[in-house]
Design a protein around this motif. Structure first.
Motif, PDB file in Angstrom:
ATOM      1  N   THR A 293     -12.611  -8.006  51.598  1.00 27.43           N
ATOM      2  CA  THR A 293     -13.276  -8.276  50.257  1.00 27.43           C
ATOM      3  C   THR A 293     -12.014  -8.494  49.248  1.00 27.43           C
ATOM      4  O   THR A 293     -10.959  -8.390  49.656  1.00 27.43           O
ATOM      5  CB  THR A 293     -13.868  -7.047  49.640  1.00 27.43           C
ATOM      6  OG1 THR A 293     -12.820  -6.037  49.386  1.00 27.43           O
ATOM      7  CG2 THR A 293     -14.981  -6.479  50.669  1.00 27.43           C
ATOM      8  N   PRO A 294     -12.474  -9.231  48.327  1.00 27.01           N
ATOM      9  CA  PRO A 294     -11.325  -9.665  47.146  1.00 27.01           C
ATOM     10  C   PRO A 294     -10.469  -8.241  46.829  1.00 27.01           C
ATOM     11  O   PRO A 294      -9.500  -8.539  46.191  1.00 27.01           O
ATOM     12  CB  PRO A 294     -12.068 -10.099  46.177  1.00 27.01           C
ATOM     13  CG  PRO A 294     -13.285 -10.711  46.735  1.00 27.01           C
ATOM     14  CD  PRO A 294     -13.706  -9.789  47.860  1.00 27.01           C
ATOM     15  N   LYS A 295     -11.092  -7.236  46.982  1.00 30.00           N
ATOM     16  CA  LYS A 295     -10.407  -5.833  46.549  1.00 30.00           C
ATOM     17  C   LYS A 295      -9.158  -5.604  47.448  1.00 30.00           C
ATOM     18  O   LYS A 295      -8.169  -5.199  46.951  1.00 30.00           O
ATOM     19  CB  LYS A 295     -11.268  -4.808  46.690  1.00 30.00           C
ATOM     20  CG  LYS A 295     -12.707  -4.872  45.680  1.00 30.00           C
ATOM     21  CD  LYS A 295     -13.661  -3.644  45.800  1.00 30.00           C
ATOM     22  CE  LYS A 295     -14.951  -4.105  45.012  1.00 30.00           C
ATOM     23  NZ  LYS A 295     -16.006  -3.053  45.286  1.00 30.00           N
ATOM     24  N   ALA A 296      -9.244  -6.085  48.549  1.00 28.71           N
ATOM     25  CA  ALA A 296      -8.134  -5.921  49.430  1.00 28.71           C
ATOM     26  C   ALA A 296      -7.002  -6.977  49.100  1.00 28.71           C
ATOM     27  O   ALA A 296      -5.811  -6.465  49.226  1.00 28.71           O
ATOM     28  CB  ALA A 296      -8.418  -6.247  50.889  1.00 28.71           C
ATOM     29  N   ARG A 297      -7.510  -8.068  48.702  1.00 28.36           N
ATOM     30  CA  ARG A 297      -6.366  -8.955  48.101  1.00 28.36           C
ATOM     31  C   ARG A 297      -5.779  -8.258  47.036  1.00 28.36           C
ATOM     32  O   ARG A 297      -4.483  -8.566  46.934  1.00 28.36           O
ATOM     33  CB  ARG A 297      -6.978 -10.302  47.906  1.00 28.36           C
ATOM     34  CG  ARG A 297      -6.243 -11.584  47.581  1.00 28.36           C
ATOM     35  CD  ARG A 297      -6.840 -12.856  47.340  1.00 28.36           C
ATOM     36  NE  ARG A 297      -7.355 -13.167  48.652  1.00 28.36           N
ATOM     37  CZ  ARG A 297      -6.571 -14.072  49.569  1.00 28.36           C
ATOM     38  NH1 ARG A 297      -5.447 -14.403  49.250  1.00 28.36           N
ATOM     39  NH2 ARG A 297      -7.259 -14.384  50.832  1.00 28.36           N
ATOM     40  N   ALA A 298      -6.632  -7.848  46.166  1.00 34.64           N
ATOM     41  CA  ALA A 298      -5.914  -7.310  44.821  1.00 34.64           C
ATOM     42  C   ALA A 298      -5.060  -6.145  45.207  1.00 34.64           C
ATOM     43  O   ALA A 298      -3.815  -6.012  44.504  1.00 34.64           O
ATOM     44  CB  ALA A 298      -6.927  -6.586  44.219  1.00 34.64           C
ATOM     45  N   VAL A 299      -5.275  -5.337  46.300  1.00 33.43           N
ATOM     46  CA  VAL A 299      -4.457  -4.374  46.829  1.00 33.43           C
ATOM     47  C   VAL A 299      -2.978  -4.896  47.008  1.00 33.43           C
ATOM     48  O   VAL A 299      -2.043  -4.462  46.741  1.00 33.43           O
ATOM     49  CB  VAL A 299      -5.046  -3.318  48.058  1.00 33.43           C
ATOM     50  CG1 VAL A 299      -4.064  -2.548  48.626  1.00 33.43           C
ATOM     51  CG2 VAL A 299      -6.241  -2.816  47.465  1.00 33.43           C
ATOM     52  N   ILE A 300      -3.098  -5.920  47.895  1.00 31.19           N
ATOM     53  CA  ILE A 300      -1.904  -6.538  48.442  1.00 31.19           C
ATOM     54  C   ILE A 300      -1.190  -7.174  47.429  1.00 31.19           C
ATOM     55  O   ILE A 300       0.241  -6.909  47.491  1.00 31.19           O
ATOM     56  CB  ILE A 300      -2.234  -7.606  49.253  1.00 31.19           C
ATOM     57  CG1 ILE A 300      -3.040  -7.123  50.757  1.00 31.19           C
ATOM     58  CG2 ILE A 300      -1.071  -8.648  49.671  1.00 31.19           C
ATOM     59  CD1 ILE A 300      -1.975  -6.671  51.657  1.00 31.19           C
ATOM     60  N   LYS A 301      -1.532  -7.591  46.281  1.00 34.65           N
ATOM     61  CA  LYS A 301      -0.861  -8.224  45.162  1.00 34.65           C
ATOM     62  C   LYS A 301      -0.354  -7.027  44.481  1.00 34.65           C
ATOM     63  O   LYS A 301       0.797  -7.166  44.122  1.00 34.65           O
ATOM     64  CB  LYS A 301      -1.814  -8.872  44.241  1.00 34.65           C
ATOM     65  CG  LYS A 301      -2.186 -10.341  44.939  1.00 34.65           C
ATOM     66  CD  LYS A 301      -2.866 -11.172  44.083  1.00 34.65           C
ATOM     67  CE  LYS A 301      -1.760 -11.909  42.946  1.00 34.65           C
ATOM     68  NZ  LYS A 301      -0.869 -12.850  43.779  1.00 34.65           N
TER      69      LYS A 301
END
Length: 367
Positions: A293-301
């Motif tokens: 999900t985009p939430k995982a991408r937000a975590v990475i950032k």
């Protein structure tokens, strides 16, 4: 301090080399690991060399295997599995690296043998009716006095139980075949270490050799030694800048060294190496984020700047998904750490920069 010993004519130009180092005398900063790997093979143990990309796993496997093979009259067979995700595909690739005399004994399993497009070994196609597991067991049973390196073995995802059963059979039946696995702590490697009473390899887990990035002192010594051998002028400030921006993974420092030798210009070499390194790191992060999900991408950032568990949860990601993602980043890719205050962060400057540059939406959403 470990140094390269280059004595052959023309070798000095290859001090910085992006190819795997197959000779222990050409492997910098890994004397203890070479000795440990050699002792493990002497004890007839299998070995798993673990670590992040560009840390030198393949070089250590090659060099350590060659040290042991030279002393004990063994041969070394290397199989690159980085683009192989099925057990059947891995079996075909392994067979393609074996001697012709071995393939001749496996004709009942093989439908086709042709020249390899990669120029290494041959391309083997199994008969549709044959069992990959049985073909591999039959092949391994014929290999005497052999060290087999299975490089990037964690990429095998489909058919792992069959692979483990084949390995279990061979471990019991052929004690002159020694296997070195390289990769991250994922897939096949994780299963090897987590075997239970019901698993064929229970009690026979490989000896683990975990490679970490060099310390800053070793990284600086590596660059210094190479520059001095190649007659390249440098300043202490340039060395510090390279380490600050590229980190201490041997692969990226080798790339910078190659470019510096060619270009004779620090800024240009560092810019080129940094560009390549960040692009490769972004590819790996994008691959990790596929299907998430985009939430995982937000975590990475967020990890690019450092964040606590609670701050990471504020992205909306579930506790289970966050735990799984951090496990991959910490235990499988080795690119995230947690400090004493509970802040998770990218320990490698290249991945930190790559994470900062990731798109919020991802490639699929941009199309």
């Amino acid at each position: 301090m470990s140094r390269l010993h280059l004595g052959k004519k023309g070798e000095k130009a290859h001090f910085f080399d992006q190819r795997p180092r197959k000779d222990a005398s050409n492997l910098f900063g890994r004397d203890e690991e070479i000795e440990k790997l050699s002792r493990a093979l002497e004890s007839r143990s299998w070995v798993a060399v673990l670590g992040p990309r560009m840390v030198g796993k393949t070089s250590l496997a090659w060099a350590g295997a060659n040290v042991f093979a030279g002393k004990n009259g063994y041969r070394v067979v290397f199989v690159d599995l980085r683009d192989t995700d099925t057990f059947r595909g891995a079996t075909e690739k392994i067979l393609g690296r074996l001697p012709k005399s071995t393939l001749d004994k496996l004709s009942k399993h093989i439908s086709e043998v042709s020249a390899s497009a990669l120029g290494a070994g041959v391309a083997v196609k199994l008969k549709e009716s044959t069992s990959a597991r049985q073909a591999l067991v039959d092949a391994f049973s014929t290999l005497k006095d052999t060290v087999l390196i299975l490089d990037e073995v964690q990429n095998i995802q489909q058919g792992v139980p069959h692979f483990l059963k084949a390995l279990g059979s061979i471990f019991n039946e052929n004690d002159s075949l020694l296997i070195i696995f390289t990769g991250s702590y994922a897939g096949v490697v994780r299963k090897l270490f987590e075997s239970t009473h019901e698993d064929p390899l229970f009690g026979r887990i490989p000896i683990e050799i975990r490679l970490s990035p060099w310390s800053e002192d070793v990284a600086e010594n590596f660059l210094e030694t190479g520059f001095e051998r190649l007659g390249i002028g440098y300043t202490r400030g340039e060395l510090r800048e390279v380490i600050r921006r590229l980190g201490t993974l041997p692969g990226w420092l080798n790339l910078y060294g190659v470019r510096r030798y060619i270009e004779r210009d620090h800024e240009r070499a560092l810019r080129t190496a940094m560009g390549v390194a960040v692009r490769e790191a972004q590819k790996e992060l994008e691959h990790l984020l596929e299907g998430r999900t985009p939430k995982a991408r937000a975590v990475i950032k967020l990890l690019a700047f450092g964040a606590t568990w609670g701050e990471l949860l504020e992205t909306g990601i579930t506790k289970g998904a966050l735990s799984h993602l951090l496990t991959i980043l910490i235990d499988e890719l080795f690119i995230v750490d947690k400090d004493e205050s509970g802040v998770y962060y990218f320990s490698d400057p290249v991945y930190r920069k790559a994470a900062m540059g990731l798109s919020i939406l991802g490639k699929d959403a941009q199309r």
